[in-house]
Motif scaffolding. Structure first.
Motif, PDB file in Angstrom:
ATOM      1  N   GLN A 167       0.816  -1.219   0.000  1.00  0.00           N
ATOM      2  CA  GLN A 167       0.000   0.000   0.000  1.00  0.00           C
ATOM      3  C   GLN A 167       0.848   1.267   0.000  1.00  0.00           C
ATOM      4  OE1 GLN A 167      -3.313   0.079  -0.428  1.00  0.00           O
ATOM      5  NE2 GLN A 167      -3.229   2.301  -0.507  1.00  0.00           N
ATOM      6  N   ALA A 168       1.886   1.304   0.830  1.00  0.00           N
ATOM      7  CA  ALA A 168       2.737   2.502   0.908  1.00  0.00           C
ATOM      8  C   ALA A 168       3.416   2.778  -0.438  1.00  0.00           C
ATOM      9  CB  ALA A 168       3.779   2.340   2.015  1.00  0.00           C
ATOM     10  N   ASP A 169       3.853   1.718  -1.112  1.00  0.00           N
ATOM     11  CA  ASP A 169       4.493   1.890  -2.416  1.00  0.00           C
ATOM     12  C   ASP A 169       3.473   2.363  -3.453  1.00  0.00           C
ATOM     13  OD1 ASP A 169       6.796   1.024  -1.206  1.00  0.00           O
ATOM     14  OD2 ASP A 169       6.827  -0.933  -2.205  1.00  0.00           O
ATOM     15  N   GLN A 170       2.255   1.847  -3.375  1.00  0.00           N
ATOM     16  CA  GLN A 170       1.199   2.294  -4.286  1.00  0.00           C
ATOM     17  C   GLN A 170       0.965   3.797  -4.127  1.00  0.00           C
ATOM     18  OE1 GLN A 170      -2.532   0.134  -4.262  1.00  0.00           O
ATOM     19  NE2 GLN A 170      -1.481  -1.789  -3.812  1.00  0.00           N
ATOM     20  N   GLU A 171       0.842   4.231  -2.877  1.00  0.00           N
ATOM     21  CA  GLU A 171       0.591   5.649  -2.604  1.00  0.00           C
ATOM     22  C   GLU A 171       1.745   6.527  -3.084  1.00  0.00           C
ATOM     23  OE1 GLU A 171      -0.297   5.726   1.585  1.00  0.00           O
ATOM     24  OE2 GLU A 171      -2.128   4.527   1.283  1.00  0.00           O
ATOM     25  N   LEU A 173       3.845   5.840  -5.485  1.00  0.00           N
ATOM     26  CA  LEU A 173       3.843   5.845  -6.944  1.00  0.00           C
ATOM     27  C   LEU A 173       2.758   6.757  -7.501  1.00  0.00           C
ATOM     28  CD1 LEU A 173       5.072   4.708  -9.527  1.00  0.00           C
ATOM     29  CD2 LEU A 173       3.501   2.776  -9.334  1.00  0.00           C
ATOM     30  N   VAL A 174       1.558   6.674  -6.926  1.00  0.00           N
ATOM     31  CA  VAL A 174       0.460   7.533  -7.385  1.00  0.00           C
ATOM     32  C   VAL A 174       0.827   8.996  -7.188  1.00  0.00           C
ATOM     33  CG1 VAL A 174      -1.910   8.226  -6.867  1.00  0.00           C
ATOM     34  CG2 VAL A 174      -1.351   5.814  -7.094  1.00  0.00           C
ATOM     35  N   ALA A 175       1.406   9.340  -6.051  1.00  0.00           N
ATOM     36  CA  ALA A 175       1.794  10.724  -5.778  1.00  0.00           C
ATOM     37  C   ALA A 175       2.872  11.201  -6.756  1.00  0.00           C
ATOM     38  CB  ALA A 175       2.292  10.857  -4.351  1.00  0.00           C
ATOM     39  N   ALA A 176       3.809  10.319  -7.072  1.00  0.00           N
ATOM     40  CA  ALA A 176       4.897  10.695  -7.979  1.00  0.00           C
ATOM     41  C   ALA A 176       4.404  10.897  -9.411  1.00  0.00           C
ATOM     42  CB  ALA A 176       5.992   9.636  -7.952  1.00  0.00           C
ATOM     43  N   VAL A 177       3.442  10.088  -9.821  1.00  0.00           N
ATOM     44  CA  VAL A 177       2.957  10.150 -11.201  1.00  0.00           C
ATOM     45  C   VAL A 177       1.939  11.281 -11.391  1.00  0.00           C
ATOM     46  CG1 VAL A 177       1.692   8.861 -12.970  1.00  0.00           C
ATOM     47  CG2 VAL A 177       3.422   7.714 -11.616  1.00  0.00           C
ATOM     48  N   ALA A 178       1.201  11.593 -10.328  1.00  0.00           N
ATOM     49  CA  ALA A 178       0.158  12.628 -10.414  1.00  0.00           C
ATOM     50  C   ALA A 178       0.758  13.918 -10.731  1.00  0.00           C
ATOM     51  CB  ALA A 178      -0.599  12.740  -9.100  1.00  0.00           C
TER      52      ALA A 178
END
Length: 178
Positions: A167-171, A173-178
């Motif tokens: 979950q932490a890695d997902q978050e 990654l989403v923050a970095a790509v957004a």
């Protein structure tokens, strides 16, 4: 309205009810390939009437989820030089000249699946290139559905792969790509 043809891949639980549920939610414009006894991966070939390609694909995905299936991808159309020639009414030699920049404007899309004998190209990229350069009379609907299928497939694939991360890695990654 325009009719858009596309293929949606999905995963379904076993049981006869799945096929019935898909038709009830609106997949009556699709030919569904799935063994209902075992479930697993299946595909649906749509001829969907909609105001846009995006609405056609999005509605199929949403309906599938309501029926209990998990959309896995939308077939992006990979084509060989021969298939490009057939779709454009040109010879394979003419298409080869575009690819190698011996004729035409250059910057032909790179193959998605490079192979020594028969490389495969994204029809979405090729069709947009052809239209942008005035080299083929393709219907706007065909170019639109190719483009939407390419993006929808990448989005579904990325979503599925992202779930494999903690979950932490997902978050992150989403923050970095957004």
């Amino acid at each position: 309205m325009t009719v858009y043809a596309f293929e949606l891949h999905f995963s379904a639980p076993p049981g006869e009810h799945v096929i019935d549920a898909l038709y009830e939610v609106g997949w009556d414009d699709a030919v569904i390939g799935l063994d209902p006894e075992t479930g697993g991966e299946g595909s649906a070939f749509f001829d969907r009437e909609a105001p846009s390609a995006l609405q056609a694909v999005v509605s199929a995905i949403r309906q599938g989820r309501r029926a209990g299936v998990e959309p896995l991808g939308v077939s992006e159309d990979y084509v060989s030089l021969k298939e490009i020639a057939e779709r454009t009414g040109r010879t394979v030699g003419a298409v080869d000249h575009w690819v190698t920049s011996r004729r035409g404007p250059g910057d032909f899309p790179e193959p998605r699946v490079p192979r020594p004998r028969v490389s495969l190209y994204s029809w979405a990229e090729v069709s947009m290139w052809l239209v942008a350069n005035g080299l083929a009379a393709l219907s706007p609907a065909d170019v639109e559905i190719a483009r939407i299928c390419e993006v929808a497939d990448a989005t579904l694939r990325a979503r599925r792969l992202q779930r494999r991360l903690p979950q932490a890695d997902q978050e992150a990654l989403v923050a970095a790509v957004a």
